[in-house]
Design a protein around this motif. Structure first.
Motif, PDB file in Angstrom:
ATOM      1  N   GLU A  69       0.810  -0.994  -0.203  1.00 29.59           N
ATOM      2  CA  GLU A  69       0.019  -0.413   0.140  1.00 29.59           C
ATOM      3  C   GLU A  69       0.686   1.664   0.403  1.00 29.59           C
ATOM      4  O   GLU A  69       1.791   1.174   0.649  1.00 29.59           O
ATOM      5  CB  GLU A  69      -0.920  -0.080   1.795  1.00 29.59           C
ATOM      6  CG  GLU A  69      -1.978   1.322   1.050  1.00 29.59           C
ATOM      7  CD  GLU A  69      -3.118   0.953   2.127  1.00 29.59           C
ATOM      8  OE1 GLU A  69      -4.402   1.529   2.034  1.00 29.59           O
ATOM      9  OE2 GLU A  69      -3.065   0.103   2.898  1.00 29.59           O
ATOM     10  N   ASN A  70       0.818   2.340  -0.689  1.00 24.02           N
ATOM     11  CA  ASN A  70       1.488   3.015  -0.714  1.00 24.02           C
ATOM     12  C   ASN A  70       0.395   4.642  -0.294  1.00 24.02           C
ATOM     13  O   ASN A  70      -0.417   5.348  -1.129  1.00 24.02           O
ATOM     14  CB  ASN A  70       1.500   3.766  -1.895  1.00 24.02           C
ATOM     15  CG  ASN A  70       2.624   4.803  -2.625  1.00 24.02           C
ATOM     16  OD1 ASN A  70       2.820   5.793  -1.229  1.00 24.02           O
ATOM     17  ND2 ASN A  70       3.318   5.385  -3.922  1.00 24.02           N
ATOM     18  N   ARG A  71       0.801   4.798   0.429  1.00 24.76           N
ATOM     19  CA  ARG A  71      -0.375   5.637   1.596  1.00 24.76           C
ATOM     20  C   ARG A  71       0.203   6.947   1.869  1.00 24.76           C
ATOM     21  O   ARG A  71       1.378   7.175   2.083  1.00 24.76           O
ATOM     22  CB  ARG A  71      -0.303   5.570   3.286  1.00 24.76           C
ATOM     23  CG  ARG A  71      -1.623   4.319   2.827  1.00 24.76           C
ATOM     24  CD  ARG A  71      -2.271   3.698   4.140  1.00 24.76           C
ATOM     25  NE  ARG A  71      -1.167   3.854   5.267  1.00 24.76           N
ATOM     26  CZ  ARG A  71      -1.656   2.636   5.570  1.00 24.76           C
ATOM     27  NH1 ARG A  71      -2.280   1.271   5.241  1.00 24.76           N
ATOM     28  NH2 ARG A  71      -0.569   2.109   7.291  1.00 24.76           N
ATOM     29  N   ASP A  72      -0.367   8.481   2.006  1.00 24.82           N
ATOM     30  CA  ASP A  72       0.526   9.692   2.409  1.00 24.82           C
ATOM     31  C   ASP A  72       1.088   9.524   3.910  1.00 24.82           C
ATOM     32  O   ASP A  72       2.105  10.626   3.997  1.00 24.82           O
ATOM     33  CB  ASP A  72      -1.136  10.573   2.435  1.00 24.82           C
ATOM     34  CG  ASP A  72      -1.495  10.635   1.613  1.00 24.82           C
ATOM     35  OD1 ASP A  72      -0.876  10.550   0.180  1.00 24.82           O
ATOM     36  OD2 ASP A  72      -2.657  11.423   1.851  1.00 24.82           O
ATOM     37  N   ASN A  73       1.291   9.064   4.935  1.00 30.47           N
ATOM     38  CA  ASN A  73       2.085   8.558   5.791  1.00 30.47           C
ATOM     39  C   ASN A  73       3.159   7.870   5.714  1.00 30.47           C
ATOM     40  O   ASN A  73       3.802   7.252   6.638  1.00 30.47           O
ATOM     41  CB  ASN A  73       0.983   7.598   6.748  1.00 30.47           C
ATOM     42  CG  ASN A  73       0.909   6.345   7.287  1.00 30.47           C
ATOM     43  OD1 ASN A  73       0.185   5.659   5.768  1.00 30.47           O
ATOM     44  ND2 ASN A  73       1.208   5.559   7.576  1.00 30.47           N
ATOM     45  N   HIS A  74       3.479   6.993   4.542  1.00 34.61           N
ATOM     46  CA  HIS A  74       5.017   6.516   4.579  1.00 34.61           C
ATOM     47  C   HIS A  74       5.323   7.645   3.455  1.00 34.61           C
ATOM     48  O   HIS A  74       5.061   8.243   2.990  1.00 34.61           O
ATOM     49  CB  HIS A  74       4.520   5.774   2.760  1.00 34.61           C
ATOM     50  CG  HIS A  74       3.510   4.214   3.539  1.00 34.61           C
ATOM     51  ND1 HIS A  74       2.975   3.172   3.030  1.00 34.61           N
ATOM     52  CD2 HIS A  74       3.086   3.839   5.030  1.00 34.61           C
ATOM     53  CE1 HIS A  74       2.601   2.254   3.963  1.00 34.61           C
ATOM     54  NE2 HIS A  74       2.703   2.688   5.033  1.00 34.61           N
ATOM     55  N   THR A 132       8.230  13.363  -0.733  1.00 38.61           N
ATOM     56  CA  THR A 132       8.265  14.063   0.598  1.00 38.61           C
ATOM     57  C   THR A 132       7.307  15.672   1.246  1.00 38.61           C
ATOM     58  O   THR A 132       6.349  15.771   1.846  1.00 38.61           O
ATOM     59  CB  THR A 132       9.917  15.547   0.627  1.00 38.61           C
ATOM     60  OG1 THR A 132      10.537  14.530   0.973  1.00 38.61           O
ATOM     61  CG2 THR A 132      10.169  16.508   2.370  1.00 38.61           C
ATOM     62  N   ASN A 133       6.746  16.400   0.434  1.00 41.42           N
ATOM     63  CA  ASN A 133       5.345  17.368  -0.204  1.00 41.42           C
ATOM     64  C   ASN A 133       4.108  16.081   1.154  1.00 41.42           C
ATOM     65  O   ASN A 133       3.983  16.733   1.210  1.00 41.42           O
ATOM     66  CB  ASN A 133       5.046  18.183  -1.175  1.00 41.42           C
ATOM     67  CG  ASN A 133       6.540  18.937  -1.550  1.00 41.42           C
ATOM     68  OD1 ASN A 133       7.533  19.846  -0.874  1.00 41.42           O
ATOM     69  ND2 ASN A 133       6.383  19.761  -2.609  1.00 41.42           N
TER      70      ASN A 133
END
Ligand SMILES: [Mg+2]
Length: 198
Positions: free
Chosen positions: A34-39, A179-180
């Motif tokens: 899963e590719n999530r914003d918290n990674h 990063t953003n």
């Protein structure tokens, strides 16, 4: 336990937490789960997961986050083992490192690291971290839960098999974009607080 099996559990367990992830196979395989914003995938910056996680844990000191989690490999941690005495000395309350240890450089033909003779969990313990050891999926989950609620720097030493998952695409994302994305998620989470996942 294969790396991707460990990552499936870690992805589920850290759904509400910042997760700083070491480069190469570990980042690719986690993003395939899963590719999530918290990674926050630390692409091409081998050895810096512990440093970044330490800084973020200090930044989260007054937040409702229980921990900031860094996901390291043995080769990467051995590139910058200074994170262990630094974390033990500064002792951020919310610092949590998970080490996936297969005793090889998994992304470069499985060349052996020093980890077959240098016990990185013992090194962390000597530096003042609270250490847990996991060698299967059940102990990964139980030791994770224990360390998540232990104040001060915590270190989960996870033993995994040699080898990478097949047919995982390269993670060709602009690091600035990553990063953003993470920075926006982390800033919002600091303001909102976070619930501890079960
Ligand atoms: Mg390794």
């Amino acid at each position: 336990m294969r790396r991707i099996e460990a990552l499936q559990h870690i992805n589920e367990l850290t759904a509400e937490l910042p997760l700083v992830v070491t480069c190469a196979a570990t980042s690719r395989e986690l993003a395939s789960v899963e590719n999530r914003d918290n990674h926050f995938y630390v692409l091409d910056a081998m050895g810096l997961v512990g440093s970044i996680t330490t800084g973020l844990a200090l930044a989260a000191r007054d937040s409702a986050l229980p921990k900031v989690v860094g996901l390291e490999g043995d080769g990467s941690l051995l590139m910058n083992p200074n994170v262990l005495p630094t974390g033990g000395f500064i002792a951020p309350e919310k610092l949590f490192i998970i080490l996936l240890d297969n005793q090889v450089y998994g992304s470069t033909a499985s060349i052996p690291t020093y980890a077959d003779r240098v016990d990185l969990g013992s090194l962390a313990g000597a530096a003042g971290w609270t250490v847990g050891l996991a060698d299967d999926e059940a102990s990964l989950r139980s030791e994770y839960a224990r360390l998540l609620t232990t104040a001060g720097p915590t270190f989960l030493h996870v033993k995994i098999e040699v080898g990478n998952a097949a047919d995982i695409p390269k993670l060709l994302v602009d690091p600035v974009t990553l990063t953003n994305r993470f920075q926006a998620w982390f800033t919002a989470r600091l303001e909102q607080g976070a619930e501890v996942p079960e």
